[in-house]
Write a protein that holds these residues in place. Structure first.
Motif, mmCIF file in Angstrom:
data_model
loop_
_atom_site.group_PDB
_atom_site.id
_atom_site.type_symbol
_atom_site.label_atom_id
_atom_site.label_comp_id
_atom_site.label_asym_id
_atom_site.label_seq_id
_atom_site.Cartn_x
_atom_site.Cartn_y
_atom_site.Cartn_z
ATOM 1 N N ASP A 104 0.828 -1.210 0.000
ATOM 2 C CA ASP A 104 0.000 0.000 0.000
ATOM 3 C C ASP A 104 0.859 1.254 0.000
ATOM 4 O OD1 ASP A 104 -2.415 -1.244 -0.089
ATOM 5 O OD2 ASP A 104 -2.855 -1.063 2.048
ATOM 6 N N ASN A 105 1.807 1.285 0.939
ATOM 7 C CA ASN A 105 2.607 2.496 1.091
ATOM 8 C C ASN A 105 3.595 2.697 -0.051
ATOM 9 O OD1 ASN A 105 2.109 3.890 3.902
ATOM 10 N ND2 ASN A 105 1.919 1.692 4.243
ATOM 11 N N VAL A 126 1.284 3.810 -3.020
ATOM 12 C CA VAL A 126 0.765 5.155 -2.757
ATOM 13 C C VAL A 126 1.907 6.171 -2.711
ATOM 14 C CG1 VAL A 126 -0.354 6.590 -1.008
ATOM 15 C CG2 VAL A 126 -1.319 4.363 -1.585
ATOM 16 N N ALA A 157 -2.610 9.151 3.424
ATOM 17 C CA ALA A 157 -2.771 7.780 3.920
ATOM 18 C C ALA A 157 -2.256 7.665 5.349
ATOM 19 C CB ALA A 157 -2.028 6.807 3.012
ATOM 20 N N ASN A 165 -4.808 6.465 8.152
ATOM 21 C CA ASN A 165 -4.472 5.179 8.745
ATOM 22 C C ASN A 165 -4.235 5.301 10.237
ATOM 23 O OD1 ASN A 165 -4.633 4.045 6.215
ATOM 24 N ND2 ASN A 165 -2.437 3.934 5.890
ATOM 25 N N TYR A 198 -10.975 8.678 0.966
ATOM 26 C CA TYR A 198 -10.263 7.555 1.562
ATOM 27 C C TYR A 198 -10.796 7.276 2.967
ATOM 28 C CZ TYR A 198 -6.247 4.668 2.970
ATOM 29 O OH TYR A 198 -5.443 3.642 3.402
ATOM 30 N N TYR A 207 -12.527 3.767 4.191
ATOM 31 C CA TYR A 207 -11.903 3.075 5.320
ATOM 32 C C TYR A 207 -12.931 2.820 6.418
ATOM 33 C CZ TYR A 207 -7.432 1.741 7.450
ATOM 34 O OH TYR A 207 -6.379 1.036 7.968
ATOM 35 N N ASN A 255 -5.862 -7.888 -2.074
ATOM 36 C CA ASN A 255 -5.661 -6.464 -1.827
ATOM 37 C C ASN A 255 -4.524 -5.905 -2.678
ATOM 38 O OD1 ASN A 255 -5.851 -3.932 -0.700
ATOM 39 N ND2 ASN A 255 -5.074 -4.515 1.307
ATOM 40 N N ASN A 308 -4.840 -3.052 -5.497
ATOM 41 C CA ASN A 308 -4.048 -1.824 -5.458
ATOM 42 C C ASN A 308 -3.403 -1.549 -6.812
ATOM 43 O OD1 ASN A 308 -4.537 -1.130 -2.807
ATOM 44 N ND2 ASN A 308 -2.719 -2.143 -2.005
ATOM 45 N N ALA A 327 -6.764 2.565 -3.528
ATOM 46 C CA ALA A 327 -6.198 1.747 -2.455
ATOM 47 C C ALA A 327 -7.251 1.463 -1.396
ATOM 48 C CB ALA A 327 -4.998 2.448 -1.832
ATOM 49 N N SER A 344 -9.745 -1.222 -2.687
ATOM 50 C CA SER A 344 -9.114 -2.538 -2.670
ATOM 51 C C SER A 344 -9.073 -3.118 -1.260
ATOM 52 C CB SER A 344 -7.697 -2.440 -3.242
ATOM 53 O OG SER A 344 -7.047 -3.683 -3.211
ATOM 54 N N THR A 345 -8.711 -2.291 -0.282
ATOM 55 C CA THR A 345 -8.660 -2.743 1.112
ATOM 56 C C THR A 345 -10.034 -3.128 1.629
ATOM 57 O OG1 THR A 345 -6.729 -1.339 1.552
ATOM 58 C CG2 THR A 345 -7.988 -2.079 3.456
#
Length: 444
Positions: free
Chosen positions: A31-32, A35, A46, A50, A128, A132, A169, A173, A191, A194-195
Motif C-alpha cells: 500500500d505504502n 501510494v 494515507a 491510517n 479515503y 476506510y 488487496n 491496489n 487503495a 481494494s482494502t
C-alpha cells in the motif's frame, strides 16, 4: 525440558499468526510503496487516515480479545456447545461495537478541517476516510471468529484466509491506484476500495468456514442452539471492554503522535508513516507469539494451575525476547534500506532514516509489554489493563511526545523517542500485575 517444550509449543501456535501478520505487513508495505510512488500528498494523506483509524480498529480488535480466554478455558474443559454460545454472544456484541465506532468516526469526519492538517490534503483525505470507515463492520466480524479459532488452538485457519485476502488487496491496489488493465486511475481512493474489498472477503469466508466445515459442526450447533443467556453476554462484555480500552489508549497515543507530525508538516507526516510501517515488523512478531501465550495461559487458568500460568508466560517471554533481539539487529542494520522502497522523495527518506536509533530503543519495551499484557489477559484479570494503558500512554506518553517534539525542539525524532517512556512503563506494570494475579491464584 518442560520450559523448552513450552517454548516450542508457543512457537508452533504463534507461527500461523506470525505468517498472517507478515502478510498484513506485506500489504502495508505494498500500500505504502504504491501510494508513496503515486505522490507524496497521497502518502501523507494515507498516513493521517491510517493513524486516525488505528484507534477504532485496535479498539475493535481489543474488544474481540475478550473471547480468547473464555474460549480457551472452555476448550480445556471440552465444551464445544458452550463455546458456540459464547461466540454467538461475542459476534453480536462485536457488531454493536463496530456500529458505535462507525458513529464516532463519522463525527471525526465532519470535523476533519479542525484537526490542523494541510488544507490541500483534505480533498485526498475525505474519500479515503469514508471508504476506510465502511470496513469497520467486516473487521469486527472477522475478529470475533478469528479469536474463537485461536482459542481452540487452530491458528492456521485465519492465517490462510488473511493470506488470500492480502493477495487480493495487492492485486486490487495495482489495478485501481494506477488505472491498470483499463480501470480508472483512482490513486489513494483506489487503495481504499481494494482494502475494503479484501476485508469483506475475510469476513464472508471465515463465516462460511465456521458454518459449513464438518470439523466445526459442534461449535456451529452450539452457535445455533438458541439465544445465549444474559450471563454469557455479561461475561463477554466484562472480559472485553478493559482490553479494548487498553488497546485504545495505546493506539490513541500513536494516533496523537501522527496528528503532532501533521503540525510539523507533510514531510514529517509521510516519514512517520514509513517509520510506523517498518516498526510494525517487530510488533507483528511479538504479537504473534504473545497470542499463543494468551491461549496457553487461559488453558492453565481453566485447570486452575497457577504454576502452569507462570511457566507458559515466561516461556513466551523467552521466545519474544529472541524475536526482539533479531528485530533490533534488523532495525539497526537494515531498516534504512527498507525505507528506501517507500518513496523517491529525498526529504521524506532523510527524515525517516534519521529516527532509526529511537526506533531500535523502544523494541524491548514493546516486546515486554505485549508479552505480559497477553499473559495477564489469559488469566482473566483484565481490569488493571485499562488503567495501566491510560497512565502509560495518555498521562505519560502523549505529554512526553509533545514536550520532546516542540518545547525541546526535537521534532519527529523526539516523538519516536518518547515511545520508549510509555512502553517501558507499561511493560513494568503489566509484569507486576501478572505476577500478582498468579500469586493470588496460587493461594486460592
Amino acid at each position: 525440558m518442560s520450559y523448552l517444550s513450552d517454548c516450542a509449543k508457543i512457537f508452533r501456535l504463534g507461527l500461523p499468526v506470525l505468517v498472517s501478520q507478515i502478510g498484513m505487513i506485506v500489504v502495508g508495505f505494498a500500500d505504502n510503496i504504491m501510494v508513496g510512488h503515486y505522490s507524496t500528498d497521497a502518502l501523507a494523506s494515507a498516513s493521517f487516515v491510517n493513524n486516525l483509524f488505528n484507534l477504532p480498529i485496535f479498539a475493535a480488535l481489543g474488544f474481540s480479545y475478550g473471547l480468547t480466554p473464555l474460549v480457551g478455558a472452555l476448550f480445556t474443559n471440552g465444551r464445544p456447545d458452550k463455546i458456540g454460545q459464547v461466540l454467538r454472544a461475542g459476534v453480536l456484541v462485536n457488531i454493536a461495537v463496530s456500529l458505535l465506532l462507525i458513529s464516532v468516526m463519522a463525527v471525526v469526519y465532519i470535523n476533519l478541517p479542525r484537526l490542523g492538517q494541510p488544507s490541500h490534503l483534505l480533498p485526498v483525505i475525505r474519500p479515503y476516510f469514508l471508504i476506510y470507515m465502511s470496513g469497520m463492520l467486516p473487521i469486527c466480524l472477522f475478529n470475533a471468529f478469528a479469536q474463537w479459532s485461536y482459542g481452540i488452538r487452530n491458528t492456521a485457519m485465519p492465517m490462510w484466509i488473511m493470506l488470500g485476502a492480502n493477495l487480493l488487496n495487492i492485486i486490487g491496489n495495482y489495478i485501481l491506484i494506477y488505472g491498470n488493465f483499463g480501470a480508472p486511475e483512482l490513486g489513494l481512493t483506489g487503495a481504499g476500495i481494494s482494502t475494503l474489498t479484501a476485508r469483506v472477503v475475510t469476513a464472508v469466508v471465515i463465516c462460511g468456514v465456521f458454518f459449513r466445515a464438518r470439523r466445526y459442526r459442534e461449535y456451529a450447533a452450539g452457535y445455533r442452539s438458541g439465544k445465549p443467556e444474559q450471563s454469557v453476554y455479561g461475561n463477554v462484555i466484562q472480559m472485553s471492554w478493559p482490553v479494548s480500552l487498553q488497546m485504545s489508549f495505546e493506539t490513541a497515543a500513536f494516533s496523537g503522535c501522527a496528528v503532532m507530525c501533521g503540525w510539523l508538516g507533510a514531510i514529517e507526516m509521510a516519514a512517520f508513516q514509513i517509520v510506523v510501517v517498518v516498526g510494525t515488523l517487530g510488533f507483528c512478531v511479538y504479537y504473534a507469539m504473545a497470542t499463543s501465550v494468551t491461549v496457553l495461559v487461559a488453558n492453565e487458568a481453566g485447570r486452575k494451575d497457577a504454576a502452569g500460568m507462570r511457566r507458559k508466560a515466561f516461556a513466551g517471554y523467552g521466545v519474544v525476547l529472541a524475536a526482539c533481539a533479531l528485530s533490533s539487529l534488523f532495525f539497526g542494520l537494515g531498516s534504512s534500506h527498507v525505507m528506501k522502497i517507500f518513496t523517491d522523495d529525498a526529504a521524506v527518506l532523510a527524515a525517516a532514516v534519521g529516527v532509526i536509533i529511537p526506533l531500535v530503543l523502544y523494541q524491548l519495551g514493546d516486546a515486554t509489554q505485549i508479552n505480559f499484557a497477553s499473559a495477564l489477559r489469559g488469566t482473566g484479570n483484565v481490569r488493571p489493563m485499562m488503567w495501566i494503558a491510560f497512565i502509560s500512554y495518555i498521562i505519560v506518553g502523549l505529554p512526553v511526545s509533545y514536550l520532546l517534539a516542540f518545547p525541546l525542539g526535537m521534532g519527529l525524532y523526539g516523538i519516536v523517542l518518547s515511545f520508549s517512556c510509555s512502553l517501558f512503563l507499561a511493560a513494568a506494570l503489566f509484569l507486576y500485575y501478572f505476577l500478582r494475579t498468579v500469586r493470588q491464584a496460587a493461594r486460592a
